[in-house]
Design a protein around this motif. Structure first.
Motif, PDB file in Angstrom:
ATOM      1  N   ASN A 118       0.818  -1.205   0.000  1.00  0.00           N
ATOM      2  CA  ASN A 118       0.000   0.000   0.000  1.00  0.00           C
ATOM      3  C   ASN A 118       0.860   1.267   0.000  1.00  0.00           C
ATOM      4  N   ASN A 119       1.689   1.413  -1.017  1.00  0.00           N
ATOM      5  CA  ASN A 119       2.573   2.576  -1.128  1.00  0.00           C
ATOM      6  C   ASN A 119       1.759   3.870  -1.248  1.00  0.00           C
ATOM      7  N   GLN A 120       1.870   4.750  -0.262  1.00  0.00           N
ATOM      8  CA  GLN A 120       1.165   6.027  -0.269  1.00  0.00           C
ATOM      9  C   GLN A 120       2.126   7.209  -0.373  1.00  0.00           C
ATOM     10  N   ILE A 121       3.373   6.934  -0.717  1.00  0.00           N
ATOM     11  CA  ILE A 121       4.378   8.003  -0.798  1.00  0.00           C
ATOM     12  C   ILE A 121       4.310   8.657  -2.165  1.00  0.00           C
ATOM     13  N   GLU A 122       4.051   9.949  -2.178  1.00  0.00           N
ATOM     14  CA  GLU A 122       3.929  10.697  -3.424  1.00  0.00           C
ATOM     15  C   GLU A 122       5.027  11.744  -3.519  1.00  0.00           C
ATOM     16  N   MET A 336       7.362  11.365   4.225  1.00  0.00           N
ATOM     17  CA  MET A 336       7.444   9.952   4.592  1.00  0.00           C
ATOM     18  C   MET A 336       8.307   9.802   5.839  1.00  0.00           C
ATOM     19  N   ASN A 379       5.693   0.506   3.520  1.00  0.00           N
ATOM     20  CA  ASN A 379       4.389   0.180   4.129  1.00  0.00           C
ATOM     21  C   ASN A 379       3.662   1.493   4.395  1.00  0.00           C
ATOM     22  N   ASN A 380       2.664   1.775   3.577  1.00  0.00           N
ATOM     23  CA  ASN A 380       1.947   3.045   3.627  1.00  0.00           C
ATOM     24  C   ASN A 380       2.931   4.196   3.356  1.00  0.00           C
ATOM     25  N   LYS A 381       3.309   4.979   4.374  1.00  0.00           N
ATOM     26  CA  LYS A 381       4.230   6.103   4.163  1.00  0.00           C
ATOM     27  C   LYS A 381       5.527   5.920   4.948  1.00  0.00           C
TER      28      LYS A 381
END
Length: 386
Positions: A118-122, A336, A379-381
């Motif tokens: 669930n990569n949420q890093i933009e 992040m 994992n996420n951010k």
């Protein structure tokens, strides 16, 4: 890339290409796919310390223009002008080249797939929060516009006009979140670039003839100050909790993050006076003060200005920086968190440059491909380096 282009490219980087070769290179660079090949070529064949082997774009332009003035042939002038923008662009591509070089020996590369959940890093973008004098908070986002009597914004920068005639100073705050950046033009014409996780407090309008004062509450900002000669001799000062910077008309950068114990003031051109407690330092061009807010010690050193201010041009340049320092910088831009599963990785020194528009996965893959880390997990951010 054919051999002829490769020869011309090599000669260009050595500043030895003639006008015909420059035109061939310029025409070749018109295609986007060739620009990508060019950057890959630089990355593969020119893995050098770009902070000590800098390619000066402005000097390159001046040299081309000098050739124009010396030439009396109209056709030659036309060729030079035609090539100039492409050649200068090529200089920028090289000078702001893309590579990430570990100092010393690299380890063996272990090919393992990263773990991505669930990569949420933009990648960061233009965004800020404008806090007005009455406490109202306005979200400024790229693509949106905002306008009042005193201020306008196109979502990338905010501009104050100078028509306010009130003598009472009222203040606004511009806050840049993690993962953001923004530009600001103050009412006196001073331009400010604000980096991620920064906040500036400033008057909606200055009083002519009176000292112009702003406060860098925290973070990093680059100032291009409107000269005092255009404002009845009014000086310009930048405050924060630990120091005061006074200028007459100049360009400089201040880095003062909340989670760091040092404040860096870098002079690009002009003259500044840095005061910290009872210590006063006057900086010359390309000098930097380093204020340790714990010990109160202030030192002055010569620095590569370009590496200090490249962030405002869309690039991060690192010289003798540890992997931990680099990841701290990147964590602000990508919003992040970074965890080192092996603490020994934190101190590994690097030189190099990274474009701010890269995805975090591309950057991590580069670090991994150098054999510095065995793997990483998203994992996420949160990123874990292993």
């Amino acid at each position: 890339m054919n051999q002829n282009i490769e020869k011309i490219l090599t000669k260009f980087l050595m500043n030895a290409a003639n006008i015909d070769e420059l035109e061939i290179l310029a025409n070749w660079l018109k295609k986007d796919e060739h620009k990508q090949i060019f950057k890959s070529y630089i990355k593969t064949n020119y893995a050098m310390d770009i902070n000590t082997n800098e390619f000066d774009t402005e000097n390159a332009k001046k040299e081309y223009l000098r050739k124009i003035r010396l030439s009396k042939k109209t056709t030659y002038k036309f060729k030079i002008y035609k090539v100039l923008k492409y050649a200068a662009a090529a200089v920028i591509i090289f000078g702001m080249g893309y590579f990430f070089q570990q100092k010393g020996n690299t380890g063996s590369i272990e090919i393992t797939e990263p773990i991505i959940v669930n990569n949420q890093i933009e990648t960061g973008t233009d965004k800020a929060t404008l806090t007005l004098e009455n406490g109202d908070r306005i979200a400024l986002v790229k693509g949106d516009t905002y306008q009042t009597q005193n201020v306008t914004s196109n979502g990338e920068k905010v501009i104050y006009n100078s028509s306010n005639t009130s003598r009472e100073l009222v203040y606004n705050h511009l806050t840049i979140p993690r993962g953001g950046q923004f530009q600001l033009t103050l009412s006196d014409g001073t331009k400010v670039w604000l980096n991620s996780e920064s906040q500036l407090k400033y008057p909606v309008a200055f009083n002519e003839g009176e000292t112009r004062e702003v406060e860098l509450v925290y973070g990093e900002a680059y100032f291009d100050v409107s000269p005092s000669s255009e404002h009845e001799g009014a000086k310009f000062k930048v405050f924060n909790n630990s120091q005061e910077v006074e200028v007459l008309g100049t360009e400089f950068n201040i880095k003062a993050y909340k989670d760091e114990t040092n404040i860096y003031t870098t002079l690009v051109e002009g003259k500044v006076e840095v005061t910290a407690g009872n210590t006063v330092k006057i900086l010359s061009q390309s000098q930097q003060t380093n204020l340790n807010i714990v010990t109160k010690n202030v030192s002055v050193q010569e620095v590569s200005v370009r590496s200090q201010i490249s962030w405002k041009e869309g690039l991060y340049m690192f010289k003798d920086k540890s992997l931990k320092e680099i990841m701290t910088t990147l964590s602000r831009w990508y919003d992040m968190e970074v965890v080192f599963a092996d603490e020994n990785l934190e101190g590994i020194p690097f030189n190099g440059a990274l474009y701010k528009d890269q995805s975090i996965i591309d950057i991590l893959n580069d670090i991994k491909n150098f054999g510095v880390i065995k793997n990483y997990e998203i994992n996420n951010k949160t990123i874990t380096l292993k």
